[in-house]
Design a protein around this motif. Structure first.
Motif, mmCIF file in Angstrom:
data_model
loop_
_atom_site.group_PDB
_atom_site.id
_atom_site.type_symbol
_atom_site.label_atom_id
_atom_site.label_comp_id
_atom_site.label_asym_id
_atom_site.label_seq_id
_atom_site.Cartn_x
_atom_site.Cartn_y
_atom_site.Cartn_z
ATOM 1 N N HIS A 121 -15.395 -4.366 -7.436
ATOM 2 C CA HIS A 121 -14.737 -5.939 -7.912
ATOM 3 C C HIS A 121 -14.016 -4.791 -9.149
ATOM 4 C CE1 HIS A 121 -16.815 -9.403 -5.943
ATOM 5 N NE2 HIS A 121 -16.004 -8.012 -5.013
ATOM 6 N N THR A 122 -14.325 -4.187 -10.164
ATOM 7 C CA THR A 122 -13.800 -3.981 -11.551
ATOM 8 C C THR A 122 -13.455 -2.976 -11.504
ATOM 9 O OG1 THR A 122 -16.412 -2.630 -11.608
ATOM 10 C CG2 THR A 122 -15.711 -4.937 -12.484
ATOM 11 N N GLN A 123 -13.178 -1.539 -10.127
ATOM 12 C CA GLN A 123 -12.646 -0.557 -10.206
ATOM 13 C C GLN A 123 -11.889 -0.566 -8.946
ATOM 14 O OE1 GLN A 123 -14.944 2.489 -9.781
ATOM 15 N NE2 GLN A 123 -16.384 2.095 -12.049
ATOM 16 N N SER A 124 -11.976 -1.381 -7.730
ATOM 17 C CA SER A 124 -10.827 -1.038 -6.384
ATOM 18 C C SER A 124 -9.524 -2.940 -6.636
ATOM 19 C CB SER A 124 -11.916 -1.414 -5.651
ATOM 20 O OG SER A 124 -12.266 -0.636 -5.883
ATOM 21 N N TRP A 125 -8.599 -1.792 -7.276
ATOM 22 C CA TRP A 125 -7.376 -2.864 -6.987
ATOM 23 C C TRP A 125 -7.535 -3.970 -5.530
ATOM 24 C CZ3 TRP A 125 -2.672 -4.531 -4.542
ATOM 25 C CH2 TRP A 125 -2.467 -5.045 -5.276
ATOM 26 N N GLY A 126 -6.885 -5.131 -6.218
ATOM 27 C CA GLY A 126 -6.647 -6.125 -5.652
ATOM 28 C C GLY A 126 -8.340 -6.806 -4.063
ATOM 29 N N SER A 127 -9.120 -6.412 -5.761
ATOM 30 C CA SER A 127 -10.906 -6.557 -4.563
ATOM 31 C C SER A 127 -11.180 -7.469 -5.053
ATOM 32 C CB SER A 127 -11.452 -4.724 -4.950
ATOM 33 O OG SER A 127 -11.687 -5.183 -6.334
ATOM 34 N N VAL A 170 -7.973 1.552 2.039
ATOM 35 C CA VAL A 170 -6.395 2.039 2.197
ATOM 36 C C VAL A 170 -5.682 0.792 3.467
ATOM 37 C CG1 VAL A 170 -5.103 3.567 3.066
ATOM 38 C CG2 VAL A 170 -6.503 4.273 1.538
ATOM 39 N N TYR A 171 -6.282 0.312 4.694
ATOM 40 C CA TYR A 171 -5.972 0.039 5.457
ATOM 41 C C TYR A 171 -5.320 -1.537 4.792
ATOM 42 C CZ TYR A 171 -5.658 -3.515 9.635
ATOM 43 O OH TYR A 171 -5.206 -4.053 10.746
ATOM 44 N N TYR A 172 -6.193 -1.806 4.096
ATOM 45 C CA TYR A 172 -6.804 -3.328 3.297
ATOM 46 C C TYR A 172 -5.180 -3.559 2.452
ATOM 47 C CZ TYR A 172 -7.060 -7.088 -0.151
ATOM 48 O OH TYR A 172 -7.317 -7.747 -1.427
ATOM 49 N N LEU A 173 -4.884 -2.531 1.219
ATOM 50 C CA LEU A 173 -3.892 -2.338 0.794
ATOM 51 C C LEU A 173 -2.554 -2.385 1.802
ATOM 52 C CD1 LEU A 173 -5.524 0.334 -1.832
ATOM 53 C CD2 LEU A 173 -4.701 -2.120 -2.069
ATOM 54 N N SER A 174 -2.753 -1.362 3.285
ATOM 55 C CA SER A 174 -1.653 -1.380 4.067
ATOM 56 C C SER A 174 -0.772 -2.673 4.149
ATOM 57 C CB SER A 174 -1.460 -0.436 4.766
ATOM 58 O OG SER A 174 -2.159 -1.047 5.654
ATOM 59 N N ARG A 175 -1.960 -3.949 4.206
ATOM 60 C CA ARG A 175 -1.763 -4.653 5.131
ATOM 61 C C ARG A 175 -0.803 -5.610 4.259
ATOM 62 N NH1 ARG A 175 -2.444 -5.457 9.952
ATOM 63 N NH2 ARG A 175 -1.326 -7.483 9.227
ATOM 64 N N PHE A 176 -0.548 -5.734 2.719
ATOM 65 C CA PHE A 176 0.672 -6.294 2.338
ATOM 66 C C PHE A 176 2.007 -5.679 2.291
ATOM 67 C CE2 PHE A 176 -3.677 -6.759 -0.308
ATOM 68 C CZ PHE A 176 -3.454 -7.605 0.143
ATOM 69 N N PHE A 177 2.459 -3.695 2.660
ATOM 70 C CA PHE A 177 3.562 -3.933 3.196
ATOM 71 C C PHE A 177 3.792 -3.979 4.672
ATOM 72 C CE2 PHE A 177 6.461 -0.331 4.062
ATOM 73 C CZ PHE A 177 6.611 0.094 3.160
ATOM 74 N N HIS A 178 2.496 -4.524 5.205
ATOM 75 C CA HIS A 178 2.880 -4.624 6.180
ATOM 76 C C HIS A 178 3.688 -6.079 6.196
ATOM 77 C CE1 HIS A 178 1.032 -2.738 10.016
ATOM 78 N NE2 HIS A 178 0.285 -2.566 8.935
ATOM 79 N N CYS A 225 -7.084 -11.158 5.480
ATOM 80 C CA CYS A 225 -8.326 -11.963 5.281
ATOM 81 C C CYS A 225 -9.352 -10.937 5.514
ATOM 82 C CB CYS A 225 -8.821 -13.424 5.319
ATOM 83 S SG CYS A 225 -8.005 -14.013 4.536
ATOM 84 N N MET A 226 -9.205 -10.695 7.514
ATOM 85 C CA MET A 226 -10.596 -9.776 7.704
ATOM 86 C C MET A 226 -11.034 -8.574 7.409
ATOM 87 S SD MET A 226 -10.149 -10.802 11.712
ATOM 88 C CE MET A 226 -7.688 -10.348 11.746
ATOM 89 N N SER A 227 -9.245 -7.286 6.567
ATOM 90 C CA SER A 227 -9.486 -6.989 6.054
ATOM 91 C C SER A 227 -10.530 -6.699 5.160
ATOM 92 C CB SER A 227 -8.611 -6.020 6.357
ATOM 93 O OG SER A 227 -7.543 -6.407 5.238
ATOM 94 N N PHE A 228 -10.573 -7.981 4.117
ATOM 95 C CA PHE A 228 -11.212 -7.414 2.915
ATOM 96 C C PHE A 228 -12.635 -8.161 3.353
ATOM 97 C CE2 PHE A 228 -12.889 -10.374 0.012
ATOM 98 C CZ PHE A 228 -12.437 -10.026 -1.462
ATOM 99 N N LEU A 229 -12.870 -8.711 4.095
ATOM 100 C CA LEU A 229 -14.262 -9.009 4.316
ATOM 101 C C LEU A 229 -14.774 -7.540 5.071
ATOM 102 C CD1 LEU A 229 -14.187 -12.751 6.642
ATOM 103 C CD2 LEU A 229 -14.806 -11.701 4.514
ATOM 104 N N TRP A 230 -14.330 -6.912 5.868
ATOM 105 C CA TRP A 230 -14.922 -5.652 6.366
ATOM 106 C C TRP A 230 -14.967 -5.498 4.957
ATOM 107 C CZ3 TRP A 230 -10.134 -3.809 9.948
ATOM 108 C CH2 TRP A 230 -10.117 -4.629 11.073
ATOM 109 N N LEU A 231 -14.275 -4.737 3.836
ATOM 110 C CA LEU A 231 -14.857 -4.311 2.930
ATOM 111 C C LEU A 231 -16.049 -4.963 1.553
ATOM 112 C CD1 LEU A 231 -11.396 -2.977 1.891
ATOM 113 C CD2 LEU A 231 -13.623 -1.182 1.908
ATOM 114 N N GLU A 232 -15.650 -6.254 1.834
ATOM 115 C CA GLU A 232 -16.464 -6.786 0.814
ATOM 116 C C GLU A 232 -18.361 -7.142 1.379
ATOM 117 O OE1 GLU A 232 -17.691 -9.338 -2.416
ATOM 118 O OE2 GLU A 232 -15.555 -7.569 -1.749
#
Length: 297
Positions: free
Chosen positions: A26-32, A133-141, A168-175
């Protein structure tokens, strides 16, 4: 001695120090953070409604606004990004299986590991780098939604919900280091590379398919994900538990909603085509009857 192209590709996609040492934080990954997730989705929805409102006030003719090469550039970029994520997570998965199989080989096969992460799995390493990277690409989608609003003069409710749920799902995968995410990303990015390549193909004026190509691809992906979810559920009870099962339950609900929306949209398209074809046939029949009557008289 120089490295071969395959070795260079493998290094940049799975062995680079930044990939190997990745850690979801949460402190090092942008958008986390949760606040970023909810704020970004709310802003996406607000901006979509605001754009539709201003277009209805300023552009009442109903004609689509020309966007030039922007949709084609977006489609080409997304095809390249999706293909890169697919190759990266495929090579990273092979490396992770090779290096950590000793830890779980007595209880799982590699395919079972792809479906069911061991309990205690942390969101770090190669696989989770590409998941990030996939999570970040969702915003470009999401940019495609604005193209649709500008060109078609309507709010694409289905796209709004689909992009919001998928983010939301791609965020949950990481979290929650959720199980099954590797197979999900592999299937999604493979299909996206084909779908966006097809959209680029048609946007530059080349011929399109004679059937709803994009929609059929999306239905195939959702069908695969349904099978993956069943596999996770079976392994969870048969192999002593899968990591992130709580997030998996919520993920399953979101996937069920998306599948329902897809099927509803799919049926509406086919029903609309059927009605239009029936109208055309009826029109031809009336024209034929009128011709016969005129000849008889």
């Amino acid at each position: 001695m120089g490295r071969t192209p395959s070795q260079i590709l493998t290094f940049w996609l799975s062995e680079h120090p930044s990939i190997v040492a990745f850690r979801w934080s949460h402190t090092q990954s942008w958008g986390s953070t949760w606040s970023f997730l909810f704020t970004s989705i709310a802003f996406y929805l607000f901006l979509s409604f605001l754009l539709r409102f201003f277009l209805s006030l300023l552009h009442r003719s109903g004609r689509p606004v020309p966007l030039g090469p922007l949709p084609a550039i977006h489609s080409l970029t997304m095809a390249i990004v999706s293909a890169t994520i697919f190759a990266g997570i495929l090579l990273s998965t092979a490396s992770e299986i090779h290096e950590t199989r000793w830890f779980w080989r007595r209880s799982k096969t590699p395919f079972q590991w792809l479906l069911c992460f061991p309990l205690g799995t942390r969101p770090s390493g190669r696989v989770f780098f590409w998941s990030y990277v996939y999570y970040l690409s969702r915003f470009f989608h999401m940019l495609r939604t604005f193209f649709t609003i500008i060109r078609r003069r309507r709010l694409p409710i289905f796209q709004l919900l689909n992009h919001s749920f998928m983010t939301c799902m791609s965020f949950l995968w990481l979290e929650f280091s959720q199980s099954f995410q590797v197979l999900a990303i592999l299937s999604i990015t493979l299909v996206y590379s084909v779908v966006y390549g097809y959209r680029f193909w048609t946007s530059i004026g080349l011929p399109s398919a004679c059937f709803p190509f994009v929609l059929n691809c999306q239905i195939v992906v959702l069908g695969c994900h349904l099978a993956f979810h069943v596999g996770v559920l079976l392994l969870h009870f048969m192999k002593g538990g899968c990591n992130g099962i709580g997030a998996w339950v919520f993920n399953s609900l979101l996937n069920g909603v998306i599948l329902f929306l897809f099927l509803n949209f799919y049926v509406k398209i086919h029903m609309g085509k059927r009605k239009s074809s029936e109208i055309v046939v009826a029109g031809h029949q009336r024209a034929d009857m009128a011709t016969i009557k005129s000849k008889a008289s």
